[in-house]
Design a protein around this motif. Structure first.
Motif, PDB file in Angstrom:
ATOM      1  N   LEU A 133      27.359  72.052 -58.927  1.00 44.54           N
ATOM      2  CA  LEU A 133      27.988  73.224 -59.546  1.00 44.54           C
ATOM      3  C   LEU A 133      27.940  74.434 -58.624  1.00 44.54           C
ATOM      4  N   ARG A 134      26.844  74.581 -57.849  1.00 45.04           N
ATOM      5  CA  ARG A 134      26.774  75.701 -56.896  1.00 45.04           C
ATOM      6  C   ARG A 134      27.903  75.619 -55.889  1.00 45.04           C
ATOM      7  N   VAL A 135      28.252  74.412 -55.477  1.00 43.39           N
ATOM      8  CA  VAL A 135      29.366  74.233 -54.541  1.00 43.39           C
ATOM      9  C   VAL A 135      30.684  74.608 -55.212  1.00 43.39           C
ATOM     10  N   LEU A 136      30.923  74.078 -56.393  1.00 47.92           N
ATOM     11  CA  LEU A 136      32.214  74.261 -57.056  1.00 47.92           C
ATOM     12  C   LEU A 136      32.411  75.672 -57.596  1.00 47.92           C
ATOM     13  N   ASN A 137      31.320  76.338 -57.928  1.00 45.62           N
ATOM     14  CA  ASN A 137      31.415  77.699 -58.477  1.00 45.62           C
ATOM     15  C   ASN A 137      31.129  78.773 -57.439  1.00 45.62           C
ATOM     16  N   GLN A 138      31.136  78.421 -56.166  1.00 47.17           N
ATOM     17  CA  GLN A 138      30.855  79.413 -55.127  1.00 47.17           C
ATOM     18  C   GLN A 138      31.911  80.511 -55.162  1.00 47.17           C
ATOM     19  N   PRO A 139      31.504  81.767 -55.039  1.00 45.92           N
ATOM     20  CA  PRO A 139      32.481  82.870 -55.057  1.00 45.92           C
ATOM     21  C   PRO A 139      33.300  82.900 -53.780  1.00 45.92           C
ATOM     22  N   LEU A 140      34.547  83.295 -53.904  1.00 46.04           N
ATOM     23  CA  LEU A 140      35.430  83.426 -52.755  1.00 46.04           C
ATOM     24  C   LEU A 140      35.554  84.888 -52.368  1.00 46.04           C
ATOM     25  N   GLU A 141      35.759  85.122 -51.104  1.00 44.53           N
ATOM     26  CA  GLU A 141      35.846  86.507 -50.615  1.00 44.53           C
ATOM     27  C   GLU A 141      37.002  87.249 -51.261  1.00 44.53           C
ATOM     28  N   GLU A 142      38.101  86.527 -51.536  1.00 41.76           N
ATOM     29  CA  GLU A 142      39.263  87.192 -52.131  1.00 41.76           C
ATOM     30  C   GLU A 142      39.140  87.341 -53.639  1.00 41.76           C
ATOM     31  N   GLY A 143      38.021  86.874 -54.214  1.00 39.68           N
ATOM     32  CA  GLY A 143      37.786  86.989 -55.640  1.00 39.68           C
ATOM     33  C   GLY A 143      37.847  85.646 -56.335  1.00 39.68           C
ATOM     34  N   GLY A 144      37.162  85.567 -57.489  1.00 38.88           N
ATOM     35  CA  GLY A 144      37.142  84.316 -58.234  1.00 38.88           C
ATOM     36  C   GLY A 144      36.209  83.304 -57.591  1.00 38.88           C
ATOM     37  N   THR A 145      36.300  82.076 -58.052  1.00 37.27           N
ATOM     38  CA  THR A 145      35.459  81.001 -57.527  1.00 37.27           C
ATOM     39  C   THR A 145      36.327  79.896 -56.963  1.00 37.27           C
ATOM     40  N   LEU A 146      35.688  78.983 -56.256  1.00 33.86           N
ATOM     41  CA  LEU A 146      36.416  77.861 -55.686  1.00 33.86           C
ATOM     42  C   LEU A 146      37.105  77.052 -56.789  1.00 33.86           C
ATOM     43  N   TRP A 147      36.403  76.821 -57.908  1.00 32.80           N
ATOM     44  CA  TRP A 147      36.972  75.986 -58.968  1.00 32.80           C
ATOM     45  C   TRP A 147      38.136  76.667 -59.682  1.00 32.80           C
ATOM     46  N   THR A 148      38.045  77.978 -59.881  1.00 31.91           N
ATOM     47  CA  THR A 148      39.093  78.666 -60.637  1.00 31.91           C
ATOM     48  C   THR A 148      40.258  79.125 -59.770  1.00 31.91           C
ATOM     49  N   ASN A 149      39.995  79.438 -58.494  1.00 33.76           N
ATOM     50  CA  ASN A 149      41.048  80.020 -57.662  1.00 33.76           C
ATOM     51  C   ASN A 149      41.619  79.060 -56.623  1.00 33.76           C
ATOM     52  N   LYS A 150      40.893  78.005 -56.308  1.00 34.85           N
ATOM     53  CA  LYS A 150      41.396  76.969 -55.392  1.00 34.85           C
ATOM     54  C   LYS A 150      41.125  75.624 -56.040  1.00 34.85           C
ATOM     55  N   THR A 151      41.722  75.431 -57.206  1.00 36.22           N
ATOM     56  CA  THR A 151      41.387  74.282 -58.043  1.00 36.22           C
ATOM     57  C   THR A 151      41.681  72.954 -57.358  1.00 36.22           C
ATOM     58  N   ASP A 152      42.818  72.846 -56.695  1.00 37.42           N
ATOM     59  CA  ASP A 152      43.150  71.588 -56.014  1.00 37.42           C
ATOM     60  C   ASP A 152      42.119  71.273 -54.939  1.00 37.42           C
TER      61      ASP A 152
END
Length: 401
Positions: A133-152
């Motif tokens: 989960l730490r990997v998938l929910n890591q915050p992105l610099e441009e905002g949001g998280t990996l799972w929510t903003n780069k879902t694919d």
């Protein structure tokens, strides 16, 4: 050494460097020992007193705390030597399962970027659901998280972590359930990709704003700005641009300049030819070439690629500059969000549709698969010369319109 009281023999040691550390001076057998209890302020006075009392209790039981600590460190080091870390497992899995497969490079690069910083040093046996989960929910610099903003991307990363953990279980490096499994596991903790994919499209630059935005981009200095300029002219993906090497470029002094991206660096796993418009060739010829780097757009370290964040940060700063000047900024007309590099491909696709460019040629320019397997089998041409004219028109739109 300053006695602090509370426990006999407890001192604060004042170091010449300015640091402070707790020391318990006590007898262990027939010898007086100084036992380190940790540094201040990480270890508070109350914690130091508790540790001192615990050490004295062990001494009364015939245990040497210092020797016990050495043995524990040695045991941990031995366990780590016997175990396999996730970072090492990436390479071993890749060699065992993906050698010679076109997607090997993408597998490794995505895990190196998103998983290794978080779980790369962990032993395979120790990786749990919370770590995935730490990997998938890591915050992105441009905002949001990996799972929510780069879902694919996040979905592929999860699948690849699951595959490596499954391989490690069969190979004897771990036991138990697979913490990266989706069904009956992460599915209960994360929103389904199908529910967030609709809102995860990359914000695109409005077509009407493209020429003004491109003019502003060309006024900016730096390798990140030049990489973003080349990305726009070629309608390419960030990873394709950042990994470009000089030996992938052909005919820059001729009539048919070409950039050939090898299959190992392409999402679809096929070589991709990019006909270069004159504006892109001029950009390349103006770039510095470094003897210690094969990369067209190297980072300041020369031997490393630019990060994806470098291109994103360039667009973000351009947007912020517009807002500071009292203008609306560079926004996606549908979502109202600031445009991002990957969204520029959508801008190109809008331009192609508006200008009546050949649909198949435009999709091929974006390195998309077009038509059924049968249609692709019969269509042997990648329409490179038709695409050359189209990309030249696109460049002229950006620079002249």
């Amino acid at each position: 050494m300053v006695a602090v009281g509370g426990v006999a023999g407890l001192y604060m040691q004042l170091l010449s460097t300015g640091g402070r550390t707790w020391i318990l001076r006590t007898k262990v057998g027939d010898k007086t020992r100084d036992i380190g209890l940790g540094g201040y302020p990480d270890v508070t006075l109350a914690m130091a007193r508790d540790r001192a009392r615990e050490a004295k209790d062990k001494i009364r039981q015939g245990i040497d705390p210092a020797e016990e600590r050495k043995a524990a460190r040695a045991a941990l080091a031995a366990a780590q030597r016997r175990g396999l870390t996730f970072g090492d497992a990436i390479g071993k899995y890749s060699e065992a399962k993906l050698a010679g497969v076109g997607e090997q490079g993408r597998w490794v690069s995505s895990l190196d970027r998103y998983a290794r910083p978080h779980i790369g040093d962990m032993l395979m046996q120790d990786i749990a659901v919370q770590d995935v989960l730490r990997v998938l929910n890591q915050p992105l610099e441009e905002g949001g998280t990996l799972w929510t903003n780069k879902t694919d991307t996040a979905t592929r990363v999860r699948s690849r972590i699951e595959a490596i953990l499954s391989w490690a279980t069969v190979a004897g490096h771990r036991t138990g359930d697979n913490p990266a499994r989706w069904g009956g596991n992460l599915k209960e903790l994360l929103p389904a990709p199908s529910k967030i994919a609709k809102g995860s499209n990359h914000p695109a630059l409005a077509l009407a704003d493209a020429p003004a935005w491109f003019a502003a981009l060309r006024q900016r200095d730096g390798m990140g700005a030049r990489a973003l300029e080349f990305l726009t002219l070629c309608a390419s993906r960030s990873g394709e641009i950042r990994g470009a090497t000089w030996d992938e470029l052909y005919g820059l002094d001729g009539d048919n300049p070409m950039w050939v991206i090898p299959a190992s660096r392409m999402k679809a796993g096929n070589d991709h030819r990019v006909p270069l418009p004159p504006q892109a060739v001029a950009l390349l010829k103006a770039l510095p070439r470094f003897a210690d780097s094969p990369l067209v757009f190297p980072s300041s370290k020369r031997d490393a690629q630019l990060s994806d964040m470098t291109l994103s940060a360039t667009m973000r700063r351009m947007h912020e500059a517009e807002v500071e000047a009292g203008r609306k900024g560079w926004l996606d007309p549908r979502s109202g969000k600031p445009a991002v590099p990957h969204g520029l491909r959508s801008t190109f696709r809008d331009w192609a549709a508006e200008t009546g460019a050949d649909h198949i040629a435009a999709e091929l320019a974006l390195a998309h698969s077009v038509g059924s397997d049968v249609e692709r089998a019969y269509r042997r041409s990648d329409m490179v010369e038709r695409r050359r004219e189209m990309m030249t028109n696109w460049a002229q739109f950006l620079i002249i319109a």
